[in-house]
Design a protein around this motif. Structure first.
Motif, PDB file in Angstrom:
ATOM      1  N   HIS A   1     -36.577  22.215  31.628  1.00 41.60           N
ATOM      2  CA  HIS A   1     -36.320  21.103  30.692  1.00 41.60           C
ATOM      3  C   HIS A   1     -35.231  21.570  29.730  1.00 41.60           C
ATOM      4  N   CYS A   2     -34.279  20.680  29.442  1.00 40.67           N
ATOM      5  CA  CYS A   2     -33.157  21.067  28.579  1.00 40.67           C
ATOM      6  C   CYS A   2     -33.586  21.239  27.122  1.00 40.67           C
ATOM      7  N   LEU A   3     -34.717  20.613  26.719  1.00 41.61           N
ATOM      8  CA  LEU A   3     -35.232  20.589  25.349  1.00 41.61           C
ATOM      9  C   LEU A   3     -34.265  19.818  24.419  1.00 41.61           C
ATOM     10  N   PRO A   4     -34.750  19.142  23.403  1.00 47.92           N
ATOM     11  CA  PRO A   4     -36.151  19.133  22.993  1.00 47.92           C
ATOM     12  C   PRO A   4     -37.005  18.245  23.900  1.00 47.92           C
TER      13      PRO A   4
ATOM     14  N   TYR B   1     -22.025  12.775  30.323  1.00 46.54           N
ATOM     15  CA  TYR B   1     -22.138  14.155  30.830  1.00 46.54           C
ATOM     16  C   TYR B   1     -22.641  15.121  29.759  1.00 46.54           C
ATOM     17  N   HIS B   2     -23.317  16.164  30.249  1.00 48.83           N
ATOM     18  CA  HIS B   2     -23.673  17.316  29.399  1.00 48.83           C
ATOM     19  C   HIS B   2     -23.375  18.556  30.262  1.00 48.83           C
ATOM     20  N   PRO B   3     -22.080  18.871  30.437  1.00 46.44           N
ATOM     21  CA  PRO B   3     -21.718  19.882  31.441  1.00 46.44           C
ATOM     22  C   PRO B   3     -22.260  21.276  31.149  1.00 46.44           C
ATOM     23  N   PHE B   4     -22.332  21.652  29.867  1.00 46.62           N
ATOM     24  CA  PHE B   4     -22.792  23.014  29.574  1.00 46.62           C
ATOM     25  C   PHE B   4     -24.295  23.160  29.811  1.00 46.62           C
ATOM     26  N   GLN B   5     -25.042  22.062  29.650  1.00 50.00           N
ATOM     27  CA  GLN B   5     -26.464  22.119  30.000  1.00 50.00           C
ATOM     28  C   GLN B   5     -26.604  22.321  31.508  1.00 50.00           C
ATOM     29  N   ALA B   6     -25.831  21.573  32.275  1.00 50.57           N
ATOM     30  CA  ALA B   6     -25.943  21.692  33.741  1.00 50.57           C
ATOM     31  C   ALA B   6     -25.503  23.082  34.212  1.00 50.57           C
TER      32      ALA B   6
ATOM     33  N   ILE C   1     -16.835  18.801  21.139  1.00 53.24           N
ATOM     34  CA  ILE C   1     -17.298  17.529  20.551  1.00 53.24           C
ATOM     35  C   ILE C   1     -18.621  17.109  21.182  1.00 53.24           C
ATOM     36  N   ARG C   2     -19.556  16.635  20.321  1.00 52.34           N
ATOM     37  CA  ARG C   2     -20.760  15.925  20.795  1.00 52.34           C
ATOM     38  C   ARG C   2     -20.706  14.510  20.237  1.00 52.34           C
ATOM     39  N   GLU C   3     -20.617  13.538  21.143  1.00 56.59           N
ATOM     40  CA  GLU C   3     -20.638  12.110  20.763  1.00 56.59           C
ATOM     41  C   GLU C   3     -21.346  11.378  21.898  1.00 56.59           C
TER      42      GLU C   3
ATOM     43  N   SER D   1     -27.179  14.940  16.235  1.00 55.38           N
ATOM     44  CA  SER D   1     -27.910  16.169  15.905  1.00 55.38           C
ATOM     45  C   SER D   1     -27.968  17.157  17.073  1.00 55.38           C
ATOM     46  N   SER D   2     -28.236  18.411  16.762  1.00 60.31           N
ATOM     47  CA  SER D   2     -28.314  19.449  17.799  1.00 60.31           C
ATOM     48  C   SER D   2     -29.021  20.674  17.242  1.00 60.31           C
ATOM     49  N   THR D   3     -29.779  21.332  18.099  1.00 62.90           N
ATOM     50  CA  THR D   3     -30.294  22.668  17.782  1.00 62.90           C
ATOM     51  C   THR D   3     -29.579  23.701  18.643  1.00 62.90           C
ATOM     52  N   ARG D   4     -29.801  23.617  19.961  1.00 64.85           N
ATOM     53  CA  ARG D   4     -29.294  24.624  20.892  1.00 64.85           C
ATOM     54  C   ARG D   4     -27.771  24.627  20.984  1.00 64.85           C
ATOM     55  N   THR D   5     -27.179  23.453  21.113  1.00 68.67           N
ATOM     56  CA  THR D   5     -25.744  23.382  21.360  1.00 68.67           C
ATOM     57  C   THR D   5     -24.969  23.962  20.181  1.00 68.67           C
ATOM     58  N   ARG D   6     -25.346  23.523  18.986  1.00 68.76           N
ATOM     59  CA  ARG D   6     -24.646  24.020  17.797  1.00 68.76           C
ATOM     60  C   ARG D   6     -24.787  25.535  17.663  1.00 68.76           C
TER      61      ARG D   6
ATOM     62  N   ASN E   1     -29.454  30.671  28.546  1.00 73.77           N
ATOM     63  CA  ASN E   1     -28.258  30.637  29.385  1.00 73.77           C
ATOM     64  C   ASN E   1     -27.182  29.686  28.883  1.00 73.77           C
ATOM     65  N   ARG E   2     -27.557  28.778  27.952  1.00 76.57           N
ATOM     66  CA  ARG E   2     -26.518  27.974  27.304  1.00 76.57           C
ATOM     67  C   ARG E   2     -25.473  28.903  26.676  1.00 76.57           C
ATOM     68  N   LEU E   3     -25.971  29.948  25.985  1.00 78.17           N
ATOM     69  CA  LEU E   3     -25.085  30.897  25.303  1.00 78.17           C
ATOM     70  C   LEU E   3     -24.112  31.532  26.298  1.00 78.17           C
TER      71      LEU E   3
HETATM   72  N1   CP Z   1     -30.331  20.821  25.247  1.00 77.40           N
HETATM   73  C1   CP Z   1     -29.576  20.528  24.167  1.00 77.40           C
HETATM   74  O1   CP Z   1     -28.432  20.084  24.287  1.00 77.40           O
HETATM   75  O2   CP Z   1     -30.175  20.808  22.991  1.00 77.40           O
HETATM   76  P1   CP Z   1     -29.656  20.314  21.550  1.00 77.40           P
HETATM   77  O3   CP Z   1     -29.686  18.797  21.571  1.00 77.40           O
HETATM   78  O4   CP Z   1     -30.628  20.897  20.577  1.00 77.40           O
HETATM   79  O5   CP Z   1     -28.276  20.814  21.340  1.00 77.40           O
END
Ligand code: CP
Length: 324
Positions: free
Chosen positions: A283-286, A138-143, A107-109, A56-61, A311-313
């Motif tokens: 905090h990256c959230l959620p 890794y979560h490179p785009f968050q970093a 991809i998110r896995e 699942s994802s909110t921000r990334t998607r 800033n993710r965008l």
């Molecule tokens: N921070 C982050 O990756 O949020 P999502 O899990 O909602 O995509």
């Protein structure tokens, strides 16, 4: 500035040089300014990004999808459960086939022991760039978004004390990928990185070693702390978030049981008072509100969580514009 990034994957920031990462920051700020000014920037007209989610994802998607639209392209949202992956499509086939339809594959896995290998395997078979929207490591785009936020809020990260800390949460056993990507990237920029966690919540030893080596090369510092309060002491950036004790036990229920010893690891006003008076909370959230962080801190004057999410965008648009 580097101008030859077309075709590159972004799986971990460790595979990009400091110069290349500086280019991402530079382009992200340019695109952020253009969006603020209403200046069209359709650099990816007619290009398509496949976004394949196993989690699942909110921000990334939403930020990848909005970003591709703003760049003049299109993003297709694909949930693995509605594909034939469960009936046998392999990583090689996904790389080969989605790579022929699209100009990039994201991809998110996050499954432990599966995610990173899957993304690397897709990348090996893909003719187009593969972007890691979060894996088990890794979560490179968050970093990258976090780095941009720190630069905007605090200037050059060199010499800043950044506390990347475990905090308790009850919602789910979160991946190690955010703290691991943070310690890898912020040490590249000469920050004094504090990694704070209870003994059961270690990060992957080879990633901790890479962070230590990054700090040595960048003439910053990297230290391990096991006291939650001590992590806040005098810090310029406070980043307490939860993760599972995956290296202690891969069993999610056992991990949840172990974590219950640390319910007092919550970012609260008293602890924020121990940080530098102009410290920022990230905090990256959620986040698990009033479990991982109090409402007073996450909604308080030191919190930058919404700038960080925005800033993710911008960083994702920058990497897509440079690589696709
Ligand atoms: N921070 C982050 O990756 O949020 P999502 O899990 O909602 O995509």
């Amino acid at each position: 500035m580097q101008t030859h990034l077309r075709g590159r994957d972004m799986i971990t920031t460790q595979e990009w040089t400091k110069d290349e990462l500086d280019t991402v920051m530079d382009v992200a700020l340019d695109l952020k300014r253009k969006r603020a000014m209403g200046v069209p920037h359709a650099y990816l007209r007619d290009k398509v990004l496949a976004m394949l989610f196993f989690f699942s994802s909110t921000r990334t998607r939403t930020s990848f999808e909005a970003g591709m639209a703003q760049l003049g392209g299109h993003a297709q949202f694909i949930e693995s459960s509605t594909t034939q992956i469960s009936h046998g499509d392999t990583a090689k086939e996904i790389g080969e086939i989605l790579g022929r339809y699209n100009d990039g594959i994201a991809i998110r896995e996050v499954t432990w022991g599966v995610g990173n290998k899957y993304i690397v395997d897709v990348a090996e078979s893909s003719r187009v760039p593969v972007l890691n929207m979060q894996c088990d490591f890794y979560h490179p785009f968050q970093a990258l978004a976090d780095l941009l936020t720190i630069i905007e809020q605090k200037g050059d990260p060199r010499g800043l004390t950044v506390d990347v800390s475990y905090a308790y949460a009850s919602s789910y056993q979160k991946p190690l990928s955010v703290p691991q990507s943070l310690i890898l990237l912020l040490t590249r920029y000469g920050a004094n990185v504090r990694l704070t966690h209870p003994p059961e919540f270690k990060l992957m030893p080879d990633i901790v070693e890479q962070a230590r080596e990054n700090a040595r090369r960048a003439r910053g510092s990297f230290e391990l702390v096991d006291d939650f309060d001590a992590g806040f002491q005098g810090a310029d950036v406070i980043y307490p978030k939860s993760w599972g004790c995956t290296l202690t036990t891969p069993d999610l229920e056992e991990s949840a049981e172990i974590s219950k010893q640390y319910t007092d690891w919550i970012a609260d006003e008293r602890r924020m008072g121990m940080a530098h008076e102009r410290a920022i909370y990230m905090h990256c959230l959620p986040a698990d509100r009033n479990i991982e962080v109090t409402d007073g801190v996450i909604d308080g004057p030191n919190s930058r969580v919404y700038d960080e999410a925005e800033n993710r965008l911008h960083v994702q648009k920058a990497v897509m514009a440079l690589t696709l």
